[in-house]
Design an enzyme around this catalytic site. Structure first.
Site, mmCIF file in Angstrom:
data_model
loop_
_atom_site.group_PDB
_atom_site.id
_atom_site.type_symbol
_atom_site.label_atom_id
_atom_site.label_comp_id
_atom_site.label_asym_id
_atom_site.label_seq_id
_atom_site.Cartn_x
_atom_site.Cartn_y
_atom_site.Cartn_z
ATOM 1 N N HIS A 1 0.845 -1.198 0.000
ATOM 2 C CA HIS A 1 0.000 0.000 0.000
ATOM 3 C C HIS A 1 0.877 1.244 0.000
ATOM 4 O O HIS A 1 2.064 1.192 0.276
ATOM 5 C CB HIS A 1 -0.954 0.002 1.201
ATOM 6 C CG HIS A 1 -0.258 -0.085 2.530
ATOM 7 N ND1 HIS A 1 0.258 -1.259 3.033
ATOM 8 C CD2 HIS A 1 0.001 0.862 3.473
ATOM 9 C CE1 HIS A 1 0.806 -1.045 4.220
ATOM 10 N NE2 HIS A 1 0.669 0.234 4.501
ATOM 11 N N ARG B 1 -2.680 16.028 3.530
ATOM 12 C CA ARG B 1 -3.445 14.883 4.025
ATOM 13 C C ARG B 1 -2.884 14.480 5.384
ATOM 14 O O ARG B 1 -1.687 14.269 5.542
ATOM 15 C CB ARG B 1 -3.323 13.709 3.057
ATOM 16 C CG ARG B 1 -3.994 12.431 3.537
ATOM 17 C CD ARG B 1 -3.611 11.264 2.634
ATOM 18 N NE ARG B 1 -4.312 10.044 2.977
ATOM 19 C CZ ARG B 1 -3.905 9.177 3.896
ATOM 20 N NH1 ARG B 1 -2.802 9.423 4.592
ATOM 21 N NH2 ARG B 1 -4.601 8.087 4.142
#
Length: 316
Positions: A249, A259
């Site tokens: 990931h 973010r």
């Protein structure tokens, strides 16, 4: 004794496709000095290479399997159904989401607010630990081993051991909030650990950017503000002899917005031996300390984690 750890992370808005906008370099700036530190990498970038700079394709967002943990508080049938959902998602995805997880919205919002305040501190204050009660080396940014911009991690993070914040007596709002958050998330982690052993618990904001590999291709995870994302991890894959999956990931920086995410790791002690519960085993026996050391060496040498392939049983 378990090695609990929290990681507070922000992925910089100053992403590769905005490299023409250098970060501010005044002393009050919160931005890490990417352009100054990696000046050679930027100088080697020509118009041609910039045009051919690897871009992450736009991909459809998908929702991870969603598990309602309230089922664990109901009858035997509902409880077993919930456990089977978790096991199935762990086999097929390696990731899943949980709702009714027991972490209040107030706690999550407080954590996000303190996290934003922390990363908005001047860069120098973050690097020297000013007004922070964290161990030396907790603050990390960039990618020291990067040899090209494509390898550069456009993020900054605090890797904080719970020993730094637990019992701090509310030294400040940040430590107090982190302690409250860690206490409640630890209870959730222990609950999940009873079902699938070691877990990683992650809360991401609405910006998105989390991507993972499913069926050989990258997919983007659609943010769910009501859910926490659970990542199985390497140790569970080794212990289950590849029944449960630890999937590759990544997080892609948004070119317009920062973010923020908070990850909670529940790890065994360094001398804990990881051994498959199913024979013949794909992986040799190894300690968690050996695994951590190998990961750190690989990241230092190659700039990325190699992981479980390092521990495969040699083929005869």
């Amino acid at each position: 004794m378990h090695g609990h750890q929290m990681i507070l992370m922000v992925n910089s808005a100053n992403a590769p496709d905005r490299i023409d906008k250098p970060a501010r370099m005044d002393e009050s700036s919160p931005d890490p000095p990417f352009h100054e530190t990696y000046k050679t990498l930027f100088n080697n970038l020509t118009d041609t290479t910039q045009k051919n700079f690897p871009q992450f394709p736009v991909m459809e967002e998908v929702e991870l399997p969603l598990v309602d943990l309230n089922q664990l508080n109901l009858g035997d049938s509902e409880r077993e159904s919930c456990k089977k959902q978790i096991a199935r998602a762990s086999q097929e995805w390696g990731f899943f989401q949980v709702i009714n997880h027991g972490i209040s919205r107030e706690i999550l919002e407080n954590m996000r607010r303190e996290q934003v305040k922390l990363f908005k501190k001047p860069f120098q204050d973050k690097t020297n630990g000013k007004d922070l009660n964290f161990s030396a080396g907790s603050y990390r940014w960039g990618a020291p081993t990067a040899t090209c911009l494509g390898q550069l991690s456009w993020s900054e993070a605090f890797h904080v051991s719970l020993s730094d914040i637990l019992g701090s007596g509310g030294l400040n709002n940040l430590c107090s909030t982190m302690e409250q958050y860690a206490t409640t998330v630890s209870e959730l982690a222990q609950k999940l650990a009873d079902i699938l052993a070691e877990k990683i618990v992650l809360h991401q904001d609405h910006i998105g950017g989390l991507q993972l590999v499913k069926d050989g291709k990258w997919i983007a995870v659609k943010p769910n503000p009501e859910a926490l994302v659970i990542n199985i991890g390497d140790l569970m894959q080794a212990w289950s002899n590849n029944i449960y999956k630890s999937v590759e990931h990544r997080v892609v920086a948004n070119e317009l917005k920062e973010r923020f995410s908070t990850a909670y790791f529940l790890c065994p002690s360094y001398d804990t031996v990881i051994q498959s519960c199913i024979q013949p085993s794909v992986y040799r026996r190894f300690s968690f300390g050996e695994y951590r050391k190998q990961v750190q060496e690989d990241v230092k040498s190659f700039g990325y984690k190699v992981g479980l392939p390092r521990f495969l049983v040699p083929s005869h």
